[in-house]
Motif scaffolding. Structure first.
Motif, short mmCIF file in Angstrom:
data_model
loop_
_atom_site.label_atom_id
_atom_site.label_comp_id
_atom_site.label_asym_id
_atom_site.label_seq_id
_atom_site.Cartn_x
_atom_site.Cartn_y
_atom_site.Cartn_z
N GLU A 18 0.60 -1.59 0.21
CA GLU A 18 -0.16 -0.30 0.02
C GLU A 18 0.38 1.13 -0.45
N VAL A 19 1.76 1.30 -0.70
CA VAL A 19 3.02 2.16 -0.67
C VAL A 19 1.41 3.98 -1.55
N LEU A 20 1.08 4.14 -2.02
CA LEU A 20 0.08 5.08 -2.46
C LEU A 20 -0.56 5.65 -1.69
N ARG A 21 -1.38 5.17 -0.24
CA ARG A 21 -1.85 5.27 0.77
C ARG A 21 -0.84 6.12 2.03
N GLN A 22 1.02 5.42 2.02
CA GLN A 22 1.72 6.05 2.89
C GLN A 22 1.38 7.93 1.63
N VAL A 23 1.09 7.53 0.73
CA VAL A 23 1.76 9.56 0.02
C VAL A 23 0.07 10.16 -0.53
N ARG A 49 1.20 -4.93 -8.09
CA ARG A 49 0.25 -5.20 -8.01
C ARG A 49 -0.98 -5.29 -8.23
N LEU A 50 -2.20 -4.72 -8.99
CA LEU A 50 -3.36 -3.95 -8.80
C LEU A 50 -4.32 -5.17 -8.06
N ILE A 51 -4.75 -4.88 -7.15
CA ILE A 51 -5.79 -5.96 -6.96
C ILE A 51 -7.07 -5.80 -6.98
N ASP A 52 -7.98 -6.74 -8.03
CA ASP A 52 -9.46 -6.59 -7.50
C ASP A 52 -10.25 -6.74 -6.89
#
Length: 66
Positions: A18-23, A49-52
């Protein structure tokens, strides 16, 4: 949006979740992540990876090289 740093030793493998949630804690619809080596002549292999959310199936998003 921001920066996430990770120090790696030679031949070390690391998984960042969840890297994008950190920024962007509020969430975003689309983003581009740039992975760079900040010192030395190291080479890295990066992918995501993108989780559906409906099926829980992962989709591989390979890195593009410059």
């Amino acid at each position: 949006l921001g920066t996430v740093s990770q120090t790696l030793r030679a031949f070390e493998s690391v998984q960042l979740n969840e890297v994008l949630r950190q920024v962007a804690p509020g969430g975003i619809d689309e983003a581009v992540a740039v992975v760079r080596v900040s010192s030395g002549g190291a080479k890295v292999l990066a992918y995501s990876r993108l989780i559906d959310n409906r099926t829980n199936d992962p989709i591989l998003l390979p890195a593009m090289t410059e």
